[in-house]
Structure formats: structure tokens, C-alpha cells
Design a protein around this motif. Structure first.
Motif, PDB file in Angstrom:
ATOM      1  N   TYR A  60      39.611  32.244  47.796  1.00 53.93           N
ATOM      2  CA  TYR A  60      40.377  33.057  46.841  1.00 53.93           C
ATOM      3  C   TYR A  60      39.566  33.199  45.561  1.00 53.93           C
ATOM      4  N   CYS A  84      39.977  34.995  41.697  1.00 50.46           N
ATOM      5  CA  CYS A  84      40.895  35.701  40.798  1.00 50.46           C
ATOM      6  C   CYS A  84      40.371  37.104  40.505  1.00 50.46           C
ATOM      7  N   CYS A 144      48.566  33.553  40.934  1.00 47.77           N
ATOM      8  CA  CYS A 144      47.511  33.111  41.860  1.00 47.77           C
ATOM      9  C   CYS A 144      47.991  31.932  42.711  1.00 47.77           C
ATOM     10  N   HIS A 178      43.300  28.746  33.000  1.00 46.88           N
ATOM     11  CA  HIS A 178      43.892  29.447  34.141  1.00 46.88           C
ATOM     12  C   HIS A 178      43.851  28.634  35.438  1.00 46.88           C
ATOM     13  N   HIS A 179      42.660  28.179  35.819  1.00 41.97           N
ATOM     14  CA  HIS A 179      42.581  27.461  37.105  1.00 41.97           C
ATOM     15  C   HIS A 179      43.283  26.110  37.054  1.00 41.97           C
ATOM     16  N   GLU A 199      46.913  26.962  37.505  1.00 44.05           N
ATOM     17  CA  GLU A 199      47.204  27.348  38.897  1.00 44.05           C
ATOM     18  C   GLU A 199      47.349  26.095  39.756  1.00 44.05           C
TER      19      GLU A 199
HETATM   20 ZN   LIG Z   1      43.807  33.203  39.197  1.00 40.91          ZN
END
Ligand SMILES: [Zn+2]
Length: 490
Positions: free
Chosen positions: A25, A27, A208, A233-234, A237
Motif C-alpha cells: 500500500y 498513500c 488509509c 500520518h503513518h 494509521e
Molecule cells: Zn496514508
């Protein structure tokens, strides 16, 4: 194959969760504007990584989202007097188009945030039930960062250090400044969806996690993005997914380095800000990719127009060698030198092993491309040597052309099509010089070259030069080899 895991800060032997398969995956963009070449670097890097995994025999499932609801989109829509959906639609289409132009493969799955509201609400509900999230009185829902003991492991941060400088902004109803929004209550005029906490929209980090779980299943093998996404962000997530499903999230985290322009950070105010679209208007996608891959994906990449011109020339040189090898193979009429052919084959095999071992070592494209350049030099030596003796081996020359094109093709670099077609104007020249009245351009070229050879044999230099000059005016040069003369675009 070894891959650098940015969560553990080391190269690790890559072992997919399911043998022979990779779930990956990366982003995707927030679709409020054209993407810039810094974003493009990330998407091109992961395209190469994906292509190499496929070339290595893995069955890769690649998912990438489109963030089509976000503050930036809403702001852009308000500035332009349009709806957020219109802005998102325009830039989603433009993103997909420019990715095609950059020769980036489509993801297998491309979920859009606005189509995934249900799964996101489900995840948020579960996080609240499990004590990892809470709804505030204003209709926002926040993730309680301190409820996750593993928080910080993706980006290598400690929760207590994050407290320095953490603030609760006006309008937020967080219990702790570290907490982040999973759901944002609707403000007037904003796109919104109904939820158990009132009308609102998901926070950016939420989509995500929900998409990875829904489309790939947790944990996945590889999660990637630009290095600026590692935190928050990660990290966010990962916190949501692991606290919700308790299955792990991503085994390997990969982050691409930033792109500089002439050594400086790219910014609109410095006037060194370029979109991918404007770069591809001036240069080929293959040259841009060649330039980018000459730097390792984790290192800072220095972009400049001069370097891009240089990549364009390098590409033309490689394409020229491939074209020359094919031409030499077609015209190999003498006694092939078997020993020279074998030596070429052995050397190319050695360069091939270098190429593969570089790519298997955390996708060292710079090393792989250096091996390609060395192979090009080697093939040129072979041609110089054997063409002078009329000893080209057809099979060896074709095989060399094939591997060079193949090595680049595996990285997504398509060589420019050779300008094989000769101009129709040659018919007129042939009519004037040798009285040829047919309509076969190749035949006309042969007749002209024969006339020139005859003129030279008769020491009629004036005529031979006149023929050369007429051809030059048409953008053609004559290349003399032991296998005969050929016309080439200059
Ligand atoms: Zn993401």
C-alpha cells in the motif's frame, strides 16, 4: 532480497507473509492541485519497487488511495466558487492521466475516501468501544494516543518528547494535545456524511487504515510513502489499525527521500516549484525516470534542468547503441567471430548479475543503472571491433540489444523508438541522381548509397560529396561499416 525498514532502521531480508505474494500500500495524493515532481518521485520510486518485485516472481497486489475529501480540497473549492467534489474530480482525473504519461502502472485497487465512509465509521466505532477513541461534545471523535503503548514505533518517536510544543487548537475538544481527529464534525458548507456522532467527515489518517484492512487485510507486507508522511500520518494509521484489529499493520515501512531543486528545497515562493505535467511537456518520461533512478530512493534527489538534459542524452546514447546492435545484426553478412561473440555474452551476463544484486539490495537503482551504462560501453566496443572486420554475430548482437532494452524496461524506462523510417524526399533525390522512379524509400536509399560507393570507387569525389551534402540537408548521415553503408537520422 533485502529491504530497508524505516521502522527498524535496518536492512532486513524480505519475507512476504504469504509465500510468493506481496501486499503493498502506498498513500496516494490529496487531489486539490496538480502534483509536483517531489510527489512524482515517490510514485515513480514505488512503481519501480513494484515492478522489481513482479520481475522477481512475486504476485503483487498494490493499493493506492485518492484522498478526495480534505481541508485543502474544501479551501480550493471555496476560493474557486466550486464544490469540493468538482475540485476532487478534476484533480483525480489529472493525477491518473499524468501517472499514465509518467509510465507509472495503475494500482490494482484505487479506493477513494468518499466511497469508504462506511468502513471508516465502523473502525471508529470499534476504537471507541475498545477505549482507544472518544467522541467530544462538539461532534468530533479523537484517537487517544496514550491508549496505544506502541505509539511512536513507526516513526521512532517517544510520546513524552512529542508533548513538547503540542497544543490544542481553537475549536478542538481533545483530552490530550497528542490526540488526533478520526472524525470531524461538519462545519457549514462543508461536505458531510451522517454518523453516530452527527454529520461530519473522516480525518485524513483514518482512510488509509480502513482501506488497508478492507482491501489488503492486516498486516500487509509493505507500506510506503514520502518521508514526510512517516509522522504523523503513518504513525496514526498504524495506531488505529493495530488498536482496532490487533493483527499488526505493516511488516516493512518504506519511505522515499525528498526532492531538491538545484540543491534547495522546492517551494512556490523560491520560484523553483515544478509540476510533473510541466516537466513532461519538455522532457520524456523515460529521461525523468532515468534521472530519478540514478539516486537511491531514500537519499535526497537533486533535480535540475541540466541534469534532466544529461539524462536525455544518456538515454539517446543507450537507444543509439540498441539501434546499432539491431542494424548490425540485420546486416551481418560476413564470418561471425565466435570468440568475440562469446566474450560479449559473458561480459553482459556479469553486468546482469551486478544489476540484479543491486536491485535485490534495497532497490539500488543507481547501481543497476551504472551496470547498464557499463554494458552499453561494452556493446559499443564489440560493434567497433567486429564491424571493422565484418565479423558481427547476428545472434550475439540481437541478444545484447534485447538485454539492454529489457533491463531498462524492467525499471519502467522505455527507450525512444528508433527513427528507422527514412524520409519520402529520398525518392526525389534518387530520381535526380540515379533515375530511380519507384516509390520504395528503402530501395531509393540503397540506390543512392550504391551511386555514392561507385563514385568513390571511381575517385569522383565531387559527386560523392554532392550526394553526402544532399543527404545531410535531409537530416541524414551515412555510416560506413564493413557490413556496408547505412543511412541514419543525424
Ligand atoms: Zn496514508
Amino acid at each position: 532480497m533485502k529491504i530497508y525498514n524505516s521502522a527498524t532502521h535496518q536492512k532486513e531480508e524480505f519475507k512476504p507473509i504469504e509465500e510468493g505474494k506481496v501486499r503493498m500500500y502506498v498513500c496516494g495524493p490529496t487531489v486539490y492541485d496538480n502534483i509536483h515532481i517531489g510527489n512524482a518521485r515517490t510514485f515513480i520510486s514505488f512503481d519501480v519497487i513494484r515492478r522489481w518485485l513482479i520481475a522477481s516472481g512475486y504476485e503483487v497486489t498494490f493499493a493506492q488511495n485518492l484522498t478526495d475529501v480534505d481541508d485543502k480540497i474544501i479551501n480550493r473549492a471555496n476560493e474557486q466558487g466550486r464544490t469540493a467534489a468538482e475540485v476532487a474530480e478534476e484533480f483525480s482525473t489529472k493525477f491518473i492521466d499524468v501517472m499514465h504519461r509518467a509510465n507509472v502502472m495503475d494500482p490494482d485497487i484505487r479506493p477513494r475516501a468518499t466511497k469508504e465512509i462506511g468502513p471508516m465509521i465502523g473502525m471508529i466505532k470499534s476504537l471507541i468501544e475498545q477505549g482507544h477513541a472518544y467522541a467530544a461534545d462538539n461532534g468530533d471523535v479523537y484517537f487517544a494516543v496514550r491508549s496505544d503503548p506502541a505509539y511512536g514505533e513507526v516513526s521512532g518517536r517517544k510520546v513524552d518528547e512529542l508533548m513538547v510544543g503540542a497544543r490544542i487548537a481553537a475549536g478542538e475538544e481533545k483530552r490530550d494535545p497528542l490526540d488526533f481527529a478520526l472524525w470531524k464534525a461538519a462545519k457549514p458548507g462543508e461536505p458531510s456524511w451522517p454518523s453516530p456522532w452527527g454529520d461530519g467527515r473522516p480525518g485524513w489518517h483514518t482512510e488509509c487504515a480502513a482501506m488497508v484492512h478492507r482491501y489488503l487485510g492486516c498486516p500487509i507486507d509493505i507500506h510506503g510513502g514520502g518521508s514526510d508522511l512517516a509522522f504523523p500520518h503513518h504513525e496514526n494509521e498504524c495506531a488505529q489499525a493495530t488498536c482496532c484489529w490487533h493483527e499488526g499493520f505493516a511488516n516493512t515501512w518504506m519511505h522515499t527521500g525528498m526532492l531538491l531543486v538545484d540543491g534547495e528545497k522546492m517551494s512556490k515562493s523560491l520560484g523553483n516549484f515544478f509540476t510533473l505535467e510541466e516537466v513532461l511537456e519538455k522532457h520524456s518520461a523515460a529521461a525523468l525516470r532515468l534521472l530519478m533512478l540514478q539516486t537511491h530512493y531514500r537519499s535526497p534527489l537533486d533535480f535540475s534542468w541540466e541534469r534532466l538534459d544529461g539524462a536525455e542524452s544518456s538515454l539517446a546514447r543507450i537507444a543509439g547503441t540498441v539501434e546499432n546492435l539491431r542494424w548490425a545484426a540485420r546486416h551481418a553478412a560476413g564470418n561471425p567471430d565466435v570468440a568475440a561473440a562469446d566474450a560479449l555474452g559473458e561480459d553482459l551476463a556479469a553486468f546482469g548479475r551486478t544489476y540484479t544484486s543491486c536491485m535485490d539490495d534495497d532497490f539500488n537503482t543507481a547501481g543497476a543503472i551504472a551496470a547498464v551504462f557499463e554494458a552499453v560501453t561494452r556493446a559499443n566496443h564489440y560493434l567497433e571491433d567486429t564491424q571493422a572486420r565484418d565479423a558481427v554475430d547476428e545472434g550475439a548482437a540481437l541478444a545484447a540489444a534485447g538485454v539492454l532494452a529489457n533491463w531498462l524496461g524492467t525499471l519502467g524506462i522505455e527507450l525512444p523508438e528508433p527513427k528507422e523510417e527514412l524520409p519520402v524526399g529520398l525518392l526525389g533525390v534518387a530520381a535526380g541522381l540515379v533515375g530511380y522512379t519507384g516509390d520504395d524509400v528503402d530501395e531509393a536509399a540503397e540506390r543512392i548509397l550504391t551511386a555514392r560507393a561507385d563514385a568513390r570507387a571511381a575517385k569522383n569525389w565531387e559527386l560523392a560529396d554532392a550526394i553526402r551534402d544532399q543527404l545531410r540537408d535531409m537530416g541524414l548521415v551515412i555510416e560506413d561499416t564493413a557490413a556496408g553503408s547505412r543511412l541514419k537520422h543525424s
